[in-house]
Design a protein around this motif. Structure first.
Motif: not given
Length: 279
Positions: A187-203
């Motif tokens: 769930v944290i990964g989902v939230a980071l992806g939506a927050l940063l809108r970047s695959v590289a940034g979220g990872i």
């Protein structure tokens, strides 16, 4: 006159209602279909399950081979069947967390998010549905891997001081705690992806939060470490499935509460950006 009367007497037809309405159940169903339509979902979930089971077996096999050698590390010698079988949790969390980032940030990278938000104009139900669907999937995979890994690992260390069964105190709670931890990481990964809108940034942020920052905290003075380290996401999660606890670690309930707060913070930031900015 007759023409006007006929026209006036013609019944007015009400505008046709749309055949389908946007409901929470249908948004959940669409996110479920999108999740399983991607090949990366099957591959990454398989890797997460493999990491959890395989590394647990490797740790148990190493313990079994070294138990009678007299050269075993003191900390490793104190291992239990639970700690050995859950050795791969740190690797599984990366696989599930990265897939969580891809669930949301992947749509931004491909532009599909515009179609999604056009179909669900209220926006936030999309985020809640993505988090709920993937969180439950990650929970199921993590729990399955924990129980399978324990079943295989406990068979390897049978007859050694590390041997345990499900009936031992704390074992069932630890295995369920590991699955819940991995679900919340997803769930944290989902939230980071939506927050940063970047695959590289979220990872990058996910890896930093789970692995890099805990290592950097060790460079701080000991008094600071004891005040900060237990409240980091990975350390709070580890306390959820640890069999024993000391003064420097949180209890399972406190660890769960801390991790839920981190999850809520990430989801809150993602919801704010999704509601306030354009796709």
């Amino acid at each position: 006159m007759s023409t006007l009367t006929a026209t006036a007497e013609e019944p007015r037809t009400a505008p046709a209602r749309p055949a389908y309405r946007v409901t929470g159940r249908r948004v959940l169903a669409s996110e479920w279909a999108k999740l399983w339509s991607l090949r990366s979902t099957w591959i990454t979930l398989g890797l997460g399950l493999l990491f959890l089971v395989a590394f647990g077996l490797i740790a148990a096999s190493r313990y079994k081979s070294e138990i009678g050698s007299g050269h075993m590390d003191r900390d490793f010698a104190a291992s239990t069947a639970v700690s050995l079988s859950l050795f791969g949790t740190n690797f599984a969390q990366l696989a599930l967390g990265v897939l969580g980032v891809l669930v949301t940030a992947g749509e931004y990278s491909t532009g599909m998010i515009r179609s999604t938000l056009a179909a669900v104009p209220r926006r936030l139900p999309v985020l809640w549905s993505k988090a709920a669907v993937f969180g439950l999937v990650a929970l199921a995979v993590g729990t399955l891997g924990a129980f399978v890994g324990f079943g295989l690992g406990s068979g390897v260390v049978s007859g050694t001081p590390a041997a345990m069964s499900l009936s031992h105190a704390g074992v069932l709670r630890s295995l369920l705690g590991a699955g819940l931890y991995l679900g919340l990481v997803g769930v944290i990964g989902v939230a980071l992806g939506a927050l940063l809108r970047s695959v590289a940034g979220g990872i990058s942020v996910l890896v930093a939060a789970l692995m890099l920052i805990p290592g950097l905290i060790s460079l701080l003075p000991s008094s600071w470490q004891n005040d900060i380290s237990p409240y980091l996401p990975s350390n709070a999660g580890e306390s959820m499935f640890a069999l024993t606890h000391d003064a420097t670690t949180l209890s399972p309930g406190a660890g769960l509460l801390v991790l839920v707060c981190w999850t809520a913070l990430a989801l809150g930031g993602a919801a704010y950006r999704l509601a306030r900015t354009d796709a």
